[in-house]
Enzyme design. Structure first.
Site, short mmCIF file in Angstrom:
data_model
loop_
_atom_site.label_atom_id
_atom_site.label_comp_id
_atom_site.label_asym_id
_atom_site.label_seq_id
_atom_site.Cartn_x
_atom_site.Cartn_y
_atom_site.Cartn_z
N CYS A 32 10.15 -10.46 -19.80
CA CYS A 32 8.93 -10.63 -20.61
C CYS A 32 8.03 -9.40 -20.49
CB CYS A 32 8.21 -11.89 -20.17
SG CYS A 32 6.55 -12.08 -20.84
N CYS A 35 4.32 -10.09 -19.71
CA CYS A 35 4.18 -10.51 -18.31
C CYS A 35 4.00 -9.29 -17.40
CB CYS A 35 5.41 -11.30 -17.85
SG CYS A 35 5.69 -12.85 -18.73
#
Length: 331
Positions: A32, A35
């Site tokens: 991600c 993230c």
């Protein structure tokens, strides 16, 4: 050295929920991109605010800990969840550093308050003013406040004991407190062991668990010398989506949504029975009738000190209007 805890098991996560007053969790995945962008912000907050047994920062890899992510309905990444005393207090979805910082600023103030008071903050779930006799199942909250108290109805109650409102107080039962209470903050049945309680709700609920606290006095209790010592409930019937209370003959003959048989081992040290429900049968309910059929002893009285409802609250309905949704299944 990083103060952030990397979660490797559900047991470890549950341990942090119990040991830390405030727990901030970053749900992420290695693939991600957002993230990774917000990770440095989370780490700085962890370095600045972590306090042993008070404030803990943790990371959950949603690929390796799928059960934890599913339990808290994490469907997008990153997601940050703040837990207070094991309950979800706030949630931030997406790589939004400003919103995350705002949430954690609030957390910082609370952390300072906790530290200044030696860890005994006013928002503690175990305080006498916010008491609950058993822990919460993961992913659910206390929704007792959804009861429309002014429309509740309790049948066969001894009028010398506390009224129905006493059952939903957030305070610790006087029976567990030091000293004697001037007022009776519990209810007892009157002519026999049976009680019939009607609970209308302010919104549609998904009910997961009922927690019932019953703390009968001992036979040596001076306050009970002239009265019959009450007992705890044994058999309970639950009926959902009723527009009003039932009468006792009707409830005896009717098939319940769920029937519960309690034994001595179901009551914990605080006198609370944690009763999981057949969740599929308690979706989208707007009222509950709780029928205490009998007690566990020979006494003619049963006693209830507190009732807590655990689950999820839905869309709020117009107050005072309660309609029957549909027929209950006959099993």
């Amino acid at each position: 050295m990083s103060k952030t805890v990397s979660i490797t098991s559900a047991a470890q996560f549950d341990g942090l929920l119990k040991s830390s007053r405030l727990l901030v969790v970053d749900f992420y995945a290695d693939w991600c991109g957002p993230c990774k962008q917000v990770a440095p912000v989370f780490e700085k907050l962890s370095q600045a605010l972590s306090r042993e047994n008070l404030v803990t920062f943790a990371k959950v890899d949603t690929d390796s800990q799928k059960d934890i992510a599913q339990a808290y309905n994490v469907t997008s990444l990153p997601t940050f969840i703040v837990f207070r005393n094991g309950k979800v207090a706030d949630k931030v979805t997406g790589a939004n550093p400003l919103k995350l910082q705002a949430v954690v600023k609030k957390l910082s103030d609370e952390a300072a308050s906790l530290q200044n008071n030696g860890g005994e903050g006013s928002s503690g779930g175990d305080s006498d003013d916010n008491w609950r006799g058993a822990g919460l199942p993961r992913g659910y909250t206390d929704i007792t406040s959804q009861i429309e108290v002014q429309r509740t109805d309790l049948l066969n109650v001894d009028l010398t004991t506390g009224g129905v409102r006493a059952l939903f107080q957030s305070s610790k039962p006087s029976a567990l407190s030091k000293g004697k209470s001037a007022t009776k903050d519990w209810v007892e049945s009157d002519t026999d062991q049976q009680l019939m309680l009607f609970l209308p709700f302010q919104s549609m609920l998904k009910l997961h668990t009922i927690q019932i606290t019953s703390i009968p006095p001992t036979e040596s209790d001076d306050d009970e010398d002239d009265d019959e010592v009450p007992t705890r409930p044994r058999t309970i019937k639950l009926f959902t989506n009723r527009p009003h209370n039932l009468d006792f003959d009707e409830a005896e003959d009717m098939a319940a949504t769920q029937q519960i048989e309690l034994s001595e081992s179901d009551w914990n040290a605080d006198g609370t029975a944690n009763i999981p429900l057949r969740y599929v049968k308690f979706q989208n309910i707007n009222s509950l009738v709780l029928f205490v059929v009998d007690g566990e002893g020979d006494s003619e009285k049963t006693r209830l000190d507190r009732i807590r409802l655990i689950g999820e609250a839905g869309e709020k309905r117009e107050m005072g209007k309660l309609g029957k949704i549909g027929d209950e299944p006959g099993e």
